[in-house]
Design a protein around this motif. Structure first.
Motif, PDB file in Angstrom:
ATOM      1  N   GLN A  39      11.338   5.275 -10.403  1.00 58.67           N
ATOM      2  CA  GLN A  39      11.529   4.832  -9.035  1.00 58.67           C
ATOM      3  C   GLN A  39      10.858   5.794  -8.076  1.00 58.67           C
ATOM      4  OE1 GLN A  39      15.532   3.934  -8.011  1.00 58.67           O
ATOM      5  NE2 GLN A  39      15.797   2.496  -9.664  1.00 58.67           N
ATOM      6  N   ARG A  40      10.384   5.262  -6.979  1.00 56.19           N
ATOM      7  CA  ARG A  40       9.736   6.055  -5.944  1.00 56.19           C
ATOM      8  C   ARG A  40      10.399   5.706  -4.617  1.00 56.19           C
ATOM      9  NH1 ARG A  40       6.070  10.041  -4.136  1.00 56.19           N
ATOM     10  NH2 ARG A  40       5.189   9.211  -2.252  1.00 56.19           N
ATOM     11  N   SER A  41      10.935   6.699  -3.910  1.00 65.06           N
ATOM     12  CA  SER A  41      11.554   6.496  -2.603  1.00 65.06           C
ATOM     13  C   SER A  41      10.735   7.216  -1.549  1.00 65.06           C
ATOM     14  CB  SER A  41      12.984   7.031  -2.587  1.00 65.06           C
ATOM     15  OG  SER A  41      13.770   6.315  -3.498  1.00 65.06           O
ATOM     16  N   GLN A  42      10.568   6.571  -0.411  1.00 70.59           N
ATOM     17  CA  GLN A  42       9.768   7.140   0.678  1.00 70.59           C
ATOM     18  C   GLN A  42      10.361   6.674   2.000  1.00 70.59           C
ATOM     19  OE1 GLN A  42       6.637   9.055   0.546  1.00 70.59           O
ATOM     20  NE2 GLN A  42       7.289   9.323   2.654  1.00 70.59           N
ATOM     21  N   THR A  43      10.497   7.590   2.949  1.00 76.77           N
ATOM     22  CA  THR A  43      10.904   7.227   4.300  1.00 76.77           C
ATOM     23  C   THR A  43       9.658   7.055   5.145  1.00 76.77           C
ATOM     24  OG1 THR A  43      12.981   8.448   4.105  1.00 76.77           O
ATOM     25  CG2 THR A  43      12.206   7.972   6.339  1.00 76.77           C
ATOM     26  N   PRO A  53       4.610   8.607   7.177  1.00 73.08           N
ATOM     27  CA  PRO A  53       3.184   8.749   6.901  1.00 73.08           C
ATOM     28  C   PRO A  53       2.495   7.389   6.964  1.00 73.08           C
ATOM     29  CG  PRO A  53       4.375   8.740   4.837  1.00 73.08           C
ATOM     30  CD  PRO A  53       5.411   8.679   5.937  1.00 73.08           C
ATOM     31  N   ASN A  54       1.189   7.423   7.129  1.00 74.88           N
ATOM     32  CA  ASN A  54       0.441   6.174   7.172  1.00 74.88           C
ATOM     33  C   ASN A  54      -0.331   5.929   5.876  1.00 74.88           C
ATOM     34  OD1 ASN A  54      -1.598   7.999   7.412  1.00 74.88           O
ATOM     35  ND2 ASN A  54      -2.413   7.203   9.330  1.00 74.88           N
ATOM     36  N   ARG A  55      -0.097   6.770   4.876  1.00 70.87           N
ATOM     37  CA  ARG A  55      -0.677   6.586   3.541  1.00 70.87           C
ATOM     38  C   ARG A  55       0.394   6.934   2.511  1.00 70.87           C
ATOM     39  NH1 ARG A  55      -5.703   6.283   1.035  1.00 70.87           N
ATOM     40  NH2 ARG A  55      -5.766   7.175  -1.041  1.00 70.87           N
ATOM     41  N   ILE A  56       0.637   5.992   1.614  1.00 68.67           N
ATOM     42  CA  ILE A  56       1.649   6.172   0.573  1.00 68.67           C
ATOM     43  C   ILE A  56       0.994   5.878  -0.767  1.00 68.67           C
ATOM     44  CG2 ILE A  56       3.855   5.349  -0.323  1.00 68.67           C
ATOM     45  CD1 ILE A  56       4.477   4.419   2.574  1.00 68.67           C
ATOM     46  N   SER A  57       1.223   6.741  -1.747  1.00 69.92           N
ATOM     47  CA  SER A  57       0.684   6.536  -3.097  1.00 69.92           C
ATOM     48  C   SER A  57       1.832   6.364  -4.072  1.00 69.92           C
ATOM     49  CB  SER A  57      -0.169   7.727  -3.526  1.00 69.92           C
ATOM     50  OG  SER A  57      -1.304   7.839  -2.710  1.00 69.92           O
ATOM     51  N   VAL A  58       1.734   5.325  -4.906  1.00 72.30           N
ATOM     52  CA  VAL A  58       2.722   5.070  -5.950  1.00 72.30           C
ATOM     53  C   VAL A  58       1.979   4.700  -7.224  1.00 72.30           C
ATOM     54  CG1 VAL A  58       4.506   4.327  -4.328  1.00 72.30           C
ATOM     55  CG2 VAL A  58       3.001   2.633  -5.345  1.00 72.30           C
ATOM     56  N   ARG A  59       2.688   4.652  -8.324  1.00 70.88           N
ATOM     57  CA  ARG A  59       2.073   4.286  -9.597  1.00 70.88           C
ATOM     58  C   ARG A  59       2.443   2.865  -9.963  1.00 70.88           C
ATOM     59  NH1 ARG A  59       2.035   9.654 -13.289  1.00 70.88           N
ATOM     60  NH2 ARG A  59       1.160  10.950 -11.656  1.00 70.88           N
ATOM     61  N   GLU A  60       1.536   2.220 -10.636  1.00 71.10           N
ATOM     62  CA  GLU A  60       1.785   0.860 -11.092  1.00 71.10           C
ATOM     63  C   GLU A  60       3.019   0.851 -11.993  1.00 71.10           C
ATOM     64  OE1 GLU A  60      -0.766  -2.799 -13.011  1.00 71.10           O
ATOM     65  OE2 GLU A  60      -1.277  -0.761 -13.605  1.00 71.10           O
ATOM     66  N   ALA A 101       8.549  -4.036  -6.546  1.00 68.84           N
ATOM     67  CA  ALA A 101       7.913  -3.463  -7.732  1.00 68.84           C
ATOM     68  C   ALA A 101       6.416  -3.369  -7.478  1.00 68.84           C
ATOM     69  CB  ALA A 101       8.186  -4.337  -8.949  1.00 68.84           C
ATOM     70  N   ALA A 102       5.835  -2.214  -7.777  1.00 70.73           N
ATOM     71  CA  ALA A 102       4.387  -2.011  -7.637  1.00 70.73           C
ATOM     72  C   ALA A 102       3.726  -2.594  -8.875  1.00 70.73           C
ATOM     73  CB  ALA A 102       4.076  -0.527  -7.482  1.00 70.73           C
ATOM     74  N   GLU A 103       3.410  -3.882  -8.826  1.00 70.07           N
ATOM     75  CA  GLU A 103       2.967  -4.596 -10.023  1.00 70.07           C
ATOM     76  C   GLU A 103       1.468  -4.663 -10.207  1.00 70.07           C
ATOM     77  OE1 GLU A 103       4.975  -8.330  -9.656  1.00 70.07           O
ATOM     78  OE2 GLU A 103       6.824  -7.511 -10.489  1.00 70.07           O
ATOM     79  N   LYS A 104       0.685  -4.482  -9.129  1.00 73.27           N
ATOM     80  CA  LYS A 104      -0.766  -4.558  -9.303  1.00 73.27           C
ATOM     81  C   LYS A 104      -1.443  -3.407  -8.583  1.00 73.27           C
ATOM     82  CE  LYS A 104      -1.369  -7.975  -5.609  1.00 73.27           C
ATOM     83  NZ  LYS A 104      -1.966  -9.257  -5.249  1.00 73.27           N
ATOM     84  N   LYS A 105      -2.479  -2.871  -9.249  1.00 73.41           N
ATOM     85  CA  LYS A 105      -3.215  -1.737  -8.699  1.00 73.41           C
ATOM     86  C   LYS A 105      -4.056  -2.179  -7.514  1.00 73.41           C
ATOM     87  CE  LYS A 105      -3.546   0.953 -12.927  1.00 73.41           C
ATOM     88  NZ  LYS A 105      -4.429   1.694 -13.818  1.00 73.41           N
ATOM     89  N   GLY A 106      -4.300  -1.232  -6.604  1.00 70.00           N
ATOM     90  CA  GLY A 106      -5.165  -1.505  -5.468  1.00 70.00           C
ATOM     91  C   GLY A 106      -4.694  -0.791  -4.222  1.00 70.00           C
ATOM     92  N   GLN A 107      -5.412  -1.027  -3.129  1.00 70.98           N
ATOM     93  CA  GLN A 107      -5.057  -0.501  -1.814  1.00 70.98           C
ATOM     94  C   GLN A 107      -4.628  -1.667  -0.948  1.00 70.98           C
ATOM     95  OE1 GLN A 107      -8.023   1.928   0.046  1.00 70.98           O
ATOM     96  NE2 GLN A 107      -8.131   3.361  -1.647  1.00 70.98           N
ATOM     97  N   GLY A 124      -1.160   1.248   8.147  1.00 71.59           N
ATOM     98  CA  GLY A 124      -1.286   2.283   7.125  1.00 71.59           C
ATOM     99  C   GLY A 124      -1.725   1.645   5.815  1.00 71.59           C
ATOM    100  N   ILE A 125      -1.769   2.468   4.769  1.00 74.17           N
ATOM    101  CA  ILE A 125      -2.230   2.011   3.454  1.00 74.17           C
ATOM    102  C   ILE A 125      -1.255   2.477   2.391  1.00 74.17           C
ATOM    103  CG2 ILE A 125      -4.029   2.266   1.705  1.00 74.17           C
ATOM    104  CD1 ILE A 125      -6.074   2.438   3.874  1.00 74.17           C
ATOM    105  N   ILE A 126      -0.940   1.558   1.476  1.00 71.39           N
ATOM    106  CA  ILE A 126      -0.204   1.928   0.274  1.00 71.39           C
ATOM    107  C   ILE A 126      -1.164   1.772  -0.893  1.00 71.39           C
ATOM    108  CG2 ILE A 126       0.799  -0.387   0.001  1.00 71.39           C
ATOM    109  CD1 ILE A 126       3.288   1.103  -1.196  1.00 71.39           C
ATOM    110  N   VAL A 127      -1.263   2.829  -1.699  1.00 71.68           N
ATOM    111  CA  VAL A 127      -2.175   2.846  -2.841  1.00 71.68           C
ATOM    112  C   VAL A 127      -1.335   2.780  -4.109  1.00 71.68           C
ATOM    113  CG1 VAL A 127      -3.957   4.142  -4.051  1.00 71.68           C
ATOM    114  CG2 VAL A 127      -3.832   4.237  -1.549  1.00 71.68           C
ATOM    115  N   ILE A 128      -1.619   1.774  -4.927  1.00 71.56           N
ATOM    116  CA  ILE A 128      -0.943   1.645  -6.215  1.00 71.56           C
ATOM    117  C   ILE A 128      -1.974   1.999  -7.280  1.00 71.56           C
ATOM    118  CG2 ILE A 128       0.249   0.102  -7.806  1.00 71.56           C
ATOM    119  CD1 ILE A 128       1.091  -1.564  -5.362  1.00 71.56           C
TER     120      ILE A 128
END
Length: 129
Positions: A39-43, A53-60, A101-107, A124-128
């Motif tokens: 799990q990934r938590s972010q405020t 933040p305006n950029r968040i990175s998570v894993r698939e 759920a971060a199910e697919k890779k991409g920005q 902003g951007i979320i990067v998976i």
């Protein structure tokens, strides 16, 4: 073992048996949950400067929890259109939680859907990965 000796050791043996049972149960519980998806938590704060933040990175495959807090003086929301995720409109000082759920890779871009806000920095951007 004599009967008197057994009576002296009865409670320590019971305590040892209970302790070993609890340790075994705890060990099995930890092994069982270690295979669960991470799990990934972010405020994310919405302020007069935009998303912070305006950029968040998570894993698939991660389960993502975003705590959205509006500290601006105007109502906002957070929407990730490509992932079909959005919050309700938040009045100043309100907050909400988004889970997906971060199910697919991409920005994927996230914005405040309120009229006029994406053009003024509420994006902003979320990067998976």
């Amino acid at each position: 073992m004599t009967r008197q000796r057994f009576r002296q050791l009865r409670y320590p043996l019971i305590a040892l048996a209970v302790t070993l049972t609890l340790l075994g149960t705890h060990h099995q519980y930890r092994l069982h949950t270690s295979y669960a998806a991470s799990q990934r938590s972010q405020t994310v704060t919405i302020s007069s400067a935009g998303f912070l933040p305006n950029r968040i990175s998570v894993r698939e495959g991660e389960r993502v929890t975003l705590m959205i807090v509006n500290t601006d003086t105007r109502p906002h929301n957070l929407a990730i259109r490509e992932l079909n995720v959005s919050s309700t409109e938040l009045k100043p000082t309100q907050s909400t939680m988004l889970q997906f759920a971060a199910e697919k890779k991409g920005q994927f871009s996230f914005v405040s859907d309120s009229p006029g806000y994406p053009e003024t920095g509420y994006q902003g951007i979320i990067v998976i990965e």
